[in-house]
Write an enzyme that holds these catalytic residues in place. Structure first.
Site, short mmCIF file in Angstrom:
data_model
loop_
_atom_site.label_atom_id
_atom_site.label_comp_id
_atom_site.label_asym_id
_atom_site.label_seq_id
_atom_site.Cartn_x
_atom_site.Cartn_y
_atom_site.Cartn_z
N ASP A 32 38.37 -30.17 -40.40
CA ASP A 32 37.93 -30.06 -39.01
C ASP A 32 39.11 -30.08 -38.03
O ASP A 32 40.02 -30.90 -38.15
CB ASP A 32 37.02 -31.26 -38.72
CG ASP A 32 36.48 -31.27 -37.31
OD1 ASP A 32 35.63 -30.42 -37.01
OD2 ASP A 32 36.92 -32.12 -36.50
N GLU B 23 39.40 -25.15 -40.06
CA GLU B 23 38.79 -24.73 -38.80
C GLU B 23 39.84 -24.82 -37.71
O GLU B 23 40.38 -25.89 -37.42
CB GLU B 23 37.62 -25.65 -38.43
CG GLU B 23 36.91 -25.20 -37.17
CD GLU B 23 36.65 -26.30 -36.15
OE1 GLU B 23 37.33 -27.35 -36.18
OE2 GLU B 23 35.78 -26.10 -35.29
C1 GLC Z 1 35.19 -29.26 -34.53
C2 GLC Z 1 33.69 -29.32 -34.71
C3 GLC Z 1 33.08 -29.78 -33.43
C4 GLC Z 1 33.61 -31.14 -33.10
C5 GLC Z 1 35.12 -31.11 -33.04
C6 GLC Z 1 35.67 -32.49 -32.99
O1 GLC Z 1 35.55 -28.30 -33.65
O2 GLC Z 1 33.20 -28.08 -35.08
O3 GLC Z 1 31.69 -29.81 -33.52
O4 GLC Z 1 33.11 -31.54 -31.87
O5 GLC Z 1 35.67 -30.51 -34.18
O6 GLC Z 1 35.54 -33.13 -34.21
#
Ligand code: GLC
Length: 554
Positions: free
Chosen positions: A309, A379
């Site tokens: 993440d 991500e």
């Molecule tokens: C990522 C997740 C999101 C979250 C963020 C902080 O972008 O997809 O939903 O709020 O990380 O953890």
């Protein structure tokens, strides 16, 4: 053995060693037989042929039982030598051709695909997938009840959004304990049962790994604010003014300053997301080790991969200087959105890829058993800097992410043209390092549903695009039946991820035990649901020729 010259031929003793020999010519020349006296010890050196004898001897035809020394005389004759050599070279040539063919087949055949390449990734939002206990919130047991849905869709890889213990300020992305399941979703036993059942059915489970921050309710944060010597530097702290706590101009992804003053410690802490999500300090080796231990904890339980993440936020520049403004003339007090700054000091810092590579190496330890490859996807939203995204791919020398999520097709606007989509596809394919594997995301928990962003008419074509592009498709629960966003009132806005529509039963089959659902079910559930889609596809031809109410989108 004796060898006598006799009437223009050779007489080779009185008997032959080959009992099968027959004087087939019937000319009575059995005396031509070569052999030793029975029981006589054969001595090769005892055969001495002078050239004259040899010449005469070659007049004979070879036969079984003829001694080696004599046969050798024949073997050099052209009629025996030439076919023999032809046969030999033919064998060599055939063997070489076979080896070359085998190498060519191996080199030219498509690579064996690993599980994360051969199936779409299906993201489950556990709150909204299936509620097994009637409390209105989806749970792990509910997911287990619905595993046949993936077999029906031929999906093998399932990513479940966070189910760690959490105060849920950011729907599970604020983790209070990385080794516990939130009671809302079940117990550790439920998790283990789910994983075992998924593996039984040939499914793989991908979890979220959230390294950038914890919840402010995490034990580490409490100890850090109390300046416990071990935990003191677990987070990013700096001196600041309690009344105007803004040590620099950095802003949170969710808006406003990314610094909050903590009265207990009397300092500001950094949070690139909510103030309830303090950023971990990855310059502290203990923090790095903690995160590695957490990776081992879950891999040891058997999870098949991690969705890493918000990776670009993991490190910040230690100097804490102001970031350059996008509009240098904007008054600094109006700089409140992430789009107001160039994130030169808060994202993609030097050392980030070393961390990811280290985690990858830990995952590789668990990937050695056949069929147990542990998958990593990162991500990072870097829309305008495709090179930065591509950096997360492995290189032939250093392994990192199996692929970074490709968000270029996510959230396509209503007026998207085919040419624009083609451009976006090309953008990825042209920039992807050679030999790497593409992927395409058309839905996730951070974005509106396809039906709501691109429009209802585009659901099918976007899903078809997803499934026909080269690489791994990633879809979000409910996109396969064309679910739409719900309209929620301000008081209900938490995350507009309405319950999965399984059937036209009460609460769309999400929960049939009570009337509570954590968010309202979309009113179109009577016609847009899994049961309707499946029954339409399974109906006999004569019946299915009736106009369908809905269509299967995935
Ligand atoms: C990522 C997740 C999101 C979250 C963020 C902080 O972008 O997809 O939903 O709020 O990380 O953890």
């Amino acid at each position: 053995m004796s060898l006598k010259k006799h009437s223009g031929s050779l007489e080779l003793g009185e008997c032959t060693r080959n009992p099968g020999y027959r004087d087939v010519d019937g000319d009575g020349s059995a005396a031509e037989t070569i052999g030793d006296h029975p029981g006589e010890k054969r001595d090769s050196t005892s055969v001495k042929l002078d050239s004259e004898a040899a010449e005469e001897y070659t007049q004979l035809r070879p036969y079984a039982g003829m001694p080696k020394e004599v046969l050798l005389l024949y073997s050099s004759q052209a009629r025996y030598r030439v076919p023999r050599e032809i046969l030999f070279w033919l064998t060599v040539a055939c063997t070489l051709a076979l080896v070359a063919l085998t190498i060519a087949v191996i080199a030219l055949s498509p690579r064996c695909l690993s599980w994360w390449q051969s199936s779409p990734v299906y993201q489950i939002y556990p709150r909204s997938f299936k509620d097994s206990d009637g409390d209105g919130v989806g749970d792990l047991k509910g997911i287990q009840e619905q595993l046949d849905h993936f077999q029906y869709l031929n999906i093998k890889s399932v990513w479940i959004s966070p189910f760690y213990r959490s105060p849920m300020k950011d729907f599970g992305y604020d983790v209070e304990d990385f080794r516990a399941i939130d009671p809302l979703f079940g117990t550790m036993q439920d998790f283990e049962d789910l994983l075992a059942e998924m593996h039984n059915k040939g499914l793989k489970l991908i979890m979220d790994f959230i390294p950038n921050h914890t919840s402010d309710r995490h034990r580490w944060f409490n100890l850090s604010r109390l300046r416990d010597p071990h935990y003191e530097d677990y987070y990013v702290w700096t001196d600041c003014n309690a009344t105007t706590p803004r040590p620099n101009n950095w802003v949170s992804v969710f808006g406003n300053s990314s610094w909050t003053y903590d009265e207990v410690r009397g300092q500001c802490y950094l949070h690139q997301f909510l103030k309830e999500q303090p950023d971990l300090n990855f310059r502290n080796p203990h923090v790095r080790q903690e995160m590695i231990d957490i990776i081992h904890f879950w891999l040891g339980k058997g999870v098949d991969g991690f969705r890493m993440d918000a990776v670009k936020h993991i490190l910040e520049a230690a100097h804490l200087r102001d970031e350059p403004q996008v509009d240098p003339n904007k008054p600094p007090e109006l700089v409140t959105s992430e789009w107001d700054l160039h994130h030169d000091y808060t994202t993609s810092q030097l050392g980030l890829h070393d961390l990811l590579r280290e985690w990858r190496a830990e995952m590789d330890i668990y990937s050695r058993e056949p069929g147990r490859y542990r998958f990593m996807v990162t991500e990072s939203y870097d829309y305008h800097e495709v090179d930065k995204t591509m950096m997360y791919y492995s290189t032939p020398l250093v392994k990192e992410s199996d692929f970074p999520f490709n968000f270029y097709l996510l959230d396509l606007p209503q007026n998207t043209s085919g040419l624009w989509v083609q451009h976006l596809v090309h953008l990825w394919m042209a920039n992807m390092p050679k030999g790497q594997w593409a992927n395409w995301v058309v839905g996730n928990h951070d974005k509106p549903r396809i039906a709501s962003s691109s429009g209802h008419t585009y659901i099918r074509v976007i899903n078809m695009l997803l499934l026909t592009l080269p690489g791994t498709p990633t879809t979000y629960y409910g996109e396969e039946i064309g679910m739409e966003n719900i309209n929620v009132t301000d008081s209900q806005i938490q995350d507009p991820r309405s319950p999965m529509q399984w059937s036209d039963d009460m609460n769309a089959g999400f929960n049939n035990k009570t009337n509570i659902t954590w968010l309202p079910v979309h009113p179109d559930y009577r016609t847009v649901n899994v049961e309707v889609e499946n029954s339409f596809i399974l109906l006999p031809h004569s019946v299915s020729s009736q106009p369908p109410q809905t269509v299967l989108y995935l």
